[in-house]
Enzyme design. Structure first.
Site, mmCIF file in Angstrom:
data_model
loop_
_atom_site.group_PDB
_atom_site.id
_atom_site.type_symbol
_atom_site.label_atom_id
_atom_site.label_comp_id
_atom_site.label_asym_id
_atom_site.label_seq_id
_atom_site.Cartn_x
_atom_site.Cartn_y
_atom_site.Cartn_z
ATOM 1 N N ASP A 116 1.032 -1.154 0.036
ATOM 2 C CA ASP A 116 0.057 -0.034 0.001
ATOM 3 C C ASP A 116 0.891 1.284 -0.029
ATOM 4 O OD1 ASP A 116 -1.649 2.082 0.946
ATOM 5 O OD2 ASP A 116 -3.104 0.611 1.377
ATOM 6 N N ILE A 117 0.417 2.126 -0.984
ATOM 7 C CA ILE A 117 1.433 3.377 -0.948
ATOM 8 C C ILE A 117 1.366 4.377 0.260
ATOM 9 C CG2 ILE A 117 -0.293 4.900 -2.257
ATOM 10 C CD1 ILE A 117 3.337 4.169 -3.189
ATOM 11 N N GLU A 160 -12.464 3.465 -1.302
ATOM 12 C CA GLU A 160 -11.681 4.522 -2.081
ATOM 13 C C GLU A 160 -11.248 4.022 -3.576
ATOM 14 O OE1 GLU A 160 -7.767 5.664 -0.225
ATOM 15 O OE2 GLU A 160 -7.032 5.890 -2.024
ATOM 16 N N HIS A 213 -9.902 -5.437 -2.985
ATOM 17 C CA HIS A 213 -8.740 -5.589 -2.565
ATOM 18 C C HIS A 213 -8.729 -5.797 -0.910
ATOM 19 C CE1 HIS A 213 -9.843 -1.146 -2.286
ATOM 20 N NE2 HIS A 213 -9.100 -1.113 -1.392
ATOM 21 N N HIS A 228 -6.634 -5.838 2.581
ATOM 22 C CA HIS A 228 -5.538 -5.189 3.342
ATOM 23 C C HIS A 228 -4.814 -6.329 4.303
ATOM 24 C CE1 HIS A 228 -6.563 -0.798 2.498
ATOM 25 N NE2 HIS A 228 -7.834 -1.237 2.320
HETATM 26 P P1 5GP Z 1 -9.925 1.408 0.401
HETATM 27 O O1 5GP Z 1 -10.582 1.489 -1.106
HETATM 28 O O2 5GP Z 1 -9.662 0.148 0.953
HETATM 29 O O3 5GP Z 1 -10.582 2.324 1.348
HETATM 30 O O4 5GP Z 1 -8.448 2.163 0.594
HETATM 31 C C1 5GP Z 1 -7.555 1.986 -0.600
HETATM 32 C C2 5GP Z 1 -6.229 1.643 -0.393
HETATM 33 O O5 5GP Z 1 -5.364 1.688 -1.512
HETATM 34 C C3 5GP Z 1 -5.512 3.126 0.612
HETATM 35 O O6 5GP Z 1 -5.030 2.308 1.519
HETATM 36 C C4 5GP Z 1 -4.639 3.547 -0.507
HETATM 37 O O7 5GP Z 1 -3.511 3.845 0.395
HETATM 38 C C5 5GP Z 1 -4.157 2.439 -1.476
HETATM 39 N N1 5GP Z 1 -3.977 2.985 -2.580
HETATM 40 C C6 5GP Z 1 -4.646 3.929 -3.572
HETATM 41 N N2 5GP Z 1 -4.139 4.098 -4.441
HETATM 42 C C7 5GP Z 1 -3.128 3.365 -4.576
HETATM 43 C C8 5GP Z 1 -2.125 3.422 -5.647
HETATM 44 O O8 5GP Z 1 -1.870 3.866 -6.792
HETATM 45 N N3 5GP Z 1 -0.962 2.574 -5.462
HETATM 46 C C9 5GP Z 1 -0.818 1.729 -4.223
HETATM 47 N N4 5GP Z 1 0.213 1.093 -4.049
HETATM 48 N N5 5GP Z 1 -1.970 1.753 -3.253
HETATM 49 C C10 5GP Z 1 -2.854 2.653 -3.537
#
Ligand code: 5GP
Length: 130
Positions: free
Chosen positions: A29-30, A88, A93, A95
Site C-alpha cells: 500500500d502506497i 476508495e 482488495h 489489506h
Molecule cells: P480502500 O479502498 O480500502 O478504502 O483504500 C484503498 C487503499 O489503496 C488505500 O490504503 C490507499 O493507500 C491504497 N492506494 C490507493 N491508490 C494506490 C496506488 O496507486 N498505489 C498503491 N500501492 N496503493 C494505493
C-alpha cells in the site's frame, strides 16, 4: 475501463510488488498504516469483494493467506491483520497488515517510509512467498 489497480497489476503503473500469480497480484500500500502493509487483488475487475463469484473469492483468500505467511516470516509482528474496506478504489482488495496491537489496524494513522524502505520491505516479503 481499467482501474488503477488493474494498471498496477499489468505493470503499467509502478508498484512495490510482493507476489503474483495468473489470477492475483500483491503489492505494498502506497500509504501504509504499518510497515509491510500489503494490498492483495484479483486481476479480475470486480468492485465489491462480496460480488466475486464464490470460487474467485475462495482463491483470493487462499492467495492472501500465502502472502500473510510470507509477511509473518519477513516482518517482526504478532499477527497479520486482514481487513476489507474498499471505499476508495473500486477494485476488490484485501489489506494485510503486520500488527502487534489492535491500534496498528488504525486506518486513520499512516506511517512514513522512504522509497528505499518500501523496496527493502517488498523484497523481504517476496523472498518468503511460497
Ligand atoms: P480502500 O479502498 O480500502 O478504502 O483504500 C484503498 C487503499 O489503496 C488505500 O490504503 C490507499 O493507500 C491504497 N492506494 C490507493 N491508490 C494506490 C496506488 O496507486 N498505489 C498503491 N500501492 N496503493 C494505493
Amino acid at each position: 475501463m481499467s482501474t488503477i489497480f488493474s494498471k498496477i497489476a499489468a505493470g503499467e503503473i509502478p508498484s512495490y510488488k510482493v507476489a503474483a500469480d495468473e489470477k492475483h497480484y500483491a503489492f505494498l500500500d502506497i500509504n501504509p498504516v504499518a510497515p509491510g502493509h500489503v494490498l492483495v487483488i484479483p486481476r479480475k475487475e470486480v468492485d465489491y469483494i462480496f460480488d466475486l463469484p464464490e470460487q474467485d473469492y475462495l482463491d483470493l483468500m487462499a492467495f492472501a493467506r500465502r502472502v500473510a505467511k510470507a509477511q509473518q516470516k519477513a516482518i517482526p509482528c504478532k499477527r497479520v491483520g486482514e481487513a476489507v474496506i474498499g471505499l476508495e478504489v473500486p477494485h476488490t482488495h484485501i489489506h494485510l497488515i503486520p500488527i502487534n496491537t489492535e491500534a496498528d489496524m488504525n486506518f486513520s494513522k499512516k506511517v512514513e517510509l522512504t522509497a528505499e524502505e518500501m523496496t527493502r520491505i517488498a523484497s523481504a516479503i517476496a523472498d518468503k512467498f511460497e
